[in-house]
Design an enzyme around this catalytic site. Structure first.
Site, PDB file in Angstrom:
ATOM      1  N   GLU A 132     -43.266 -35.996 -11.854  1.00  0.00           N
ATOM      2  CA  GLU A 132     -42.411 -36.874 -12.484  1.00  0.00           C
ATOM      3  C   GLU A 132     -40.955 -35.924 -12.448  1.00  0.00           C
ATOM      4  O   GLU A 132     -39.905 -36.569 -12.513  1.00  0.00           O
ATOM      5  CB  GLU A 132     -42.481 -36.811 -13.872  1.00  0.00           C
ATOM      6  CG  GLU A 132     -43.720 -37.855 -14.363  1.00  0.00           C
ATOM      7  CD  GLU A 132     -45.121 -37.223 -13.923  1.00  0.00           C
ATOM      8  OE1 GLU A 132     -45.106 -36.134 -13.763  1.00  0.00           O
ATOM      9  OE2 GLU A 132     -46.109 -38.036 -13.884  1.00  0.00           O
ATOM     10  N   HIS A 164     -51.924 -41.456 -23.505  1.00  0.00           N
ATOM     11  CA  HIS A 164     -51.598 -42.669 -23.081  1.00  0.00           C
ATOM     12  C   HIS A 164     -50.942 -43.668 -24.432  1.00  0.00           C
ATOM     13  O   HIS A 164     -51.107 -45.043 -24.451  1.00  0.00           O
ATOM     14  CB  HIS A 164     -52.661 -43.460 -22.558  1.00  0.00           C
ATOM     15  CG  HIS A 164     -53.338 -42.633 -21.417  1.00  0.00           C
ATOM     16  ND1 HIS A 164     -53.981 -41.706 -21.419  1.00  0.00           N
ATOM     17  CD2 HIS A 164     -53.093 -42.938 -20.082  1.00  0.00           C
ATOM     18  CE1 HIS A 164     -54.348 -41.170 -20.209  1.00  0.00           C
ATOM     19  NE2 HIS A 164     -53.725 -42.104 -19.375  1.00  0.00           N
TER      20      HIS A 164
END
Lengths: 438, 353
Positions: free
Chosen positions: B76, B145
């Site tokens: 990322e 998540h």
């Protein structure tokens, strides 16, 4: 719970105790310095591989040391870039100017004209010479110790000083800490205080150039200490995955503030060798040899331009001065190190080379040094007319709120009005310098 | 007067009535902008050949080629950093972070770099990127998540944060984000990718096609950033929400027969303060609802703003309904999620004053 197999004995009693290795530099304050453990090969011994060489065949280049200028002050071997004397004198001039600039700005900080400064003394070749091997429109993503690139690229020195003084002439409007320059016109990326962030950004820029079918390449500079940041790993990885036309310059000056390079992993591997693990072409270069610095950067630029991929260059050098004006190196390293450093001083080495080939003399050197000092002095005086830090000649208050976004949103507009109100409360008769300020 | 849009589909020259779910709307926003501007590139983990783990980028690589839509390493930091560099070059990158829960390795690049590039370079360099990332809970996503980290980004000067609640908005807002010259975080509430979620998790979920908000015009249209949308109009109280929670509060109000002025904020930075003030001054009561944890969540900022700016119009204390101050749990998801019971209690309390 059942007894352990050994009965009452604790598990592992018969095994040797482990111990933590904490790296320690060879010399601390007061120690006699002996750098004989540093292997310095003869200049000219290193072969110059083809620019499209497979990184798998570059082991020796990542562990050796590419050198051109020998003890005899002559240029040797296949890495000699064979620059003409005029170019060599220009290189020497930029390096001398960088050093003169550093001296003056350091003094300016001590005189209270600015809050902060960082010299690059001893590392001038890693910026000036390397930058000369790039095209003027190749994009550079520097750290804070590559002021030599701006000087080499002809950025007006008064702009550098205005920025350092955060005065009303400062193009960055007094928003940035001194030396965090930015010049799009000179393809010089805005410097960030956050270490190593510029390395993967340079890769992204290079990817963009490739996406657009451009011919420009990117080069980034990072200190050996900052290679420990995760961003450096990302930079190497993205560079190799996308075969980005980028040069990753690691300036190994042995020190990251007070931490020696061992804390960045130097005890067990060169910084150039890291590149090979990613499949990146890697060169280790005498960073105090201006000709070797130029030649290596040129090699890497040619490789990138030929779509042959990225290069990692380790410039092996020495940070001759303190980390910054806020640092006192006598607290952590031997004062002798600078004098004993086996690769000498880059400015002296280039000067001696020019004298050796009959293209320079001490008299001209003295004249050049004097002229550089005079130029910096004169430019400093001009910049001081725009103000020095804390003397009121800064950008208007409202500019503090501009450029956060392209347009001023309502909350920043309200806060801007508040700041101006506060200023009027403090100076009901107007600003001390007669300026409007708003 | 605030320029708030109405809750239904746009009027005017929308050609054939097409109904899309939020994934299709997002995909179309990318397609439309990419076809108009060669400088737009889409990048991220699994976004290329595969078309994204949520299918939002399906078909784009085939249509625009690998140099404009490509897979990235699982990094990322590298994704955001490369996008910063591309933006500095002059591209308009649209990086995807697979889940908002995984945006943290890229935070230094977002906070220290993308958000500050324009400011620190006095406008020389900008970061016109749009970071897309699925966010929010309600899908048994567990701790990593399900998160809603919008408050982290709202706190960063120089970043815009946008959260759509309908397919129509998702397309129009995403096009605006991509065309905006500032860095934008575009959080996609993955719970409502396929259909709005009422919060009554034991009832069947309806697909988007049954709702008018899924009528999505073809081609290019934009929804201005910084403008809220009236999900419902009412006089009893103002409810400030965004993303999935817009639909939850709508359902709870319908169930309880409450006529609320529900503002779907759509953009949380910059905020539509005019619409908020106008509504709260009209109703005199304000409930703030978000999935994210409570302490120092974006609701705290909303509550402070409403109190500061509408104090003399308030007939009851401003209430916040949020997720609890715990990591997002797996098995106890419906005990954690700010659902009908928690919202109902707050509504009863605020309307009883």
């Amino acid at each position: 719970m059942a007894d352990r197999p050994q009965g009452t004995a604790k598990a592992g009693d018969n095994r040797p105790k482990l111990s933590l290795h904490v790296p320690e530099p060879k010399f601390r304050p007061g120690d006699a310095v002996d750098f004989s453990h540093i292997e310095v090969p003869e200049a000219g011994q290193q072969p110059r591989p083809d620019e499209t060489t497979d990184p798998k065949d570059m082991l020796d280049f990542a562990h050796g040391l590419i050198r051109v200028l020998g003890e005899d002050n002559k240029a040797h071997g296949p890495w000699d870039p064979k620059l003409d004397p005029e170019t060599l004198r220009t290189m020497l001039g930029h390096m001398a100017m960088t050093r003169a600039f550093d001296e003056r700005m350091f003094r300016g900080q001590r005189q209270g004209k600015t809050s902060f400064y960082m010299k690059c003394t001893g590392e001038e070749a890693t910026s000036v010479s390397a930058s000369m091997a790039l095209a003027a429109d190749d994009m550079v993503f520097p750290s804070y110790r590559q002021q030599g690139i701006l000087i080499q690229r002809g950025y007006p020195m008064i702009e550098m000083i205005n920025q350092i003084y955060s005065n009303k002439g400062d193009k960055l409007k007094g928003r940035q800490l001194p030396i965090m320059y930015s010049s799009k016109e000179h393809s010089f990326f805005t410097i960030s205080g956050n270490l190593a962030t510029q390395t993967p950004q340079a890769v992204g820029w290079a990817m963009a150039s490739a996406i657009k079918g451009d011919s420009r390449i990117a080069a980034t500079w990072v200190g050996e200490g900052s290679t420990a940041e995760g961003d450096f790993h990302s930079a190497c990885l993205f560079a190799t995955v996308y075969n980005a036309p980028v040069i990753l310059n690691v300036v190994n000056n042995q020190w990251a503030i007070s931490s020696f390079s061992g804390f960045a992993g130097a005890e067990r591997a060169t910084f150039a060798a890291r590149g090979l693990g990613y499949g990146i072409a890697s060169l280790r270069v005498d960073g105090n040899d201006p000709l070797a610095c130029y030649a290596a950067e040129q090699w890497a630029a040619n490789r990138a331009r030929a779509n042959a991929g990225p290069t990692l260059i380790e410039f092996f050098s020495y940070r001759a001065e303190g980390h910054s004006t806020s640092d006192d190196p006598s607290g952590y390293r031997s004062a002798q190190e600078r004098d004993e450093w086996p690769l000498g001083d880059p400015v002296m080495r280039l000067k001696n080379h020019l004298i050796e080939i009959g293209e320079w003399d001490e008299e001209r050197q003295q004249k050049m040094d004097l002229e550089a000092a005079e130029f910096v002095k004169k430019t400093t005086k001009e910049a001081e007319e725009n103000g020095i830090l804390g003397h009121g000649l800064h950008h208007p208050f409202r500019t503090m709120f501009e450029d956060v976004f392209e347009e001023l949103p309502w909350h920043l507009r309200e806060q801007s009005e508040q700041a101006i109100r506060e200023r009027e409360t403090k100076f009901p008769e107007g600003l001390p310098n007669g300026g409007k300020g708003a | 007067m605030s320029d708030t849009a109405t809750k239904t589909a746009p009027q005017g020259e929308a050609p054939a009535e097409r109904r899309l779910n939020m994934i299709e709307a997002i995909n179309e926003a990318l397609d439309v902008t990419m076809s108009r501007d060669d400088n737009i590139v889409v990048m991220g983990e699994d976004v290329g050949y595969f078309g994204g783990v949520f299918r939002c980028t399906a078909g784009l690589q085939e249509k625009y080629g690998k140099s404009r839509v490509f897979d990235t390493p699982i990094s990322e930091c590298g994704i955001i950093a490369a996008a910063v560099g591309m933006g500095a070059y002059g591209l308009r990158p649209v990086p995807e972070i697979q889940f908002a829960d995984y945006i943290y390795p890229g935070l230094d690049q977002l906070i220290s770099e993308a958000a500050r590039l324009r400011y620190r370079s006095a406008g020389e360099y900008t970061s016109p990127m749009t970071v897309r990332s699925p966010f929010g809970g309600g899908i048994f996503g567990g701790q990593t998540h399900s998160q809603s980290p919008e408050a982290i980004f709202a706190h960063v000067s120089g970043l815009k944060t946008v959260i759509p609640a309908t397919p129509y908005d998702a397309k129009g807002l995403l096009i605006s984000c991509i065309e905006d010259n500032d860095p934008v975080i575009f959080f996609e509430p993955k719970r409502i990718y396929n259909g709005p979620f009422s919060g009554y998790y034991d009832k069947p979920v309806q697909p988007w096609k049954k709702f008018d908000a899924s009528i999505v015009p073809e081609g290019h249209y934009t929804i201005p950033l910084g403008k809220a949308r009236h999900a419902t109009e009412g006089e009893e109280l103002t409810i400030l929400a965004y993303g999935t929670m817009v639909h939850v509060v709508e359902a709870v109000c319908a169930e309880k027969g409450i006529e609320a002025d529900i503002l779907d904020l759509r953009t949380i930075v910059p905020l539509d303060i005019e619409a908020i003030e106008e509504s709260v001054k009209k109703t005199g009561r304000c409930l703030i609802v978000h999935e994210a944890t409570r302490t120092a969540g974006f609701g705290a900022e909303l509550s402070a703003l409403v109190t500061e700016r509408c104090f003399y119009h308030l007939e009851a204390p401003v209430e916040r309904v949020t997720g609890f101050d715990t990591p997002y749990p797996h098995s106890l998801e419906w005990a954690y999620f700010p659902g009908p019971i928690r919202i109902g209690e707050a509504l009863d309390k605020i309307l009883a004053e």
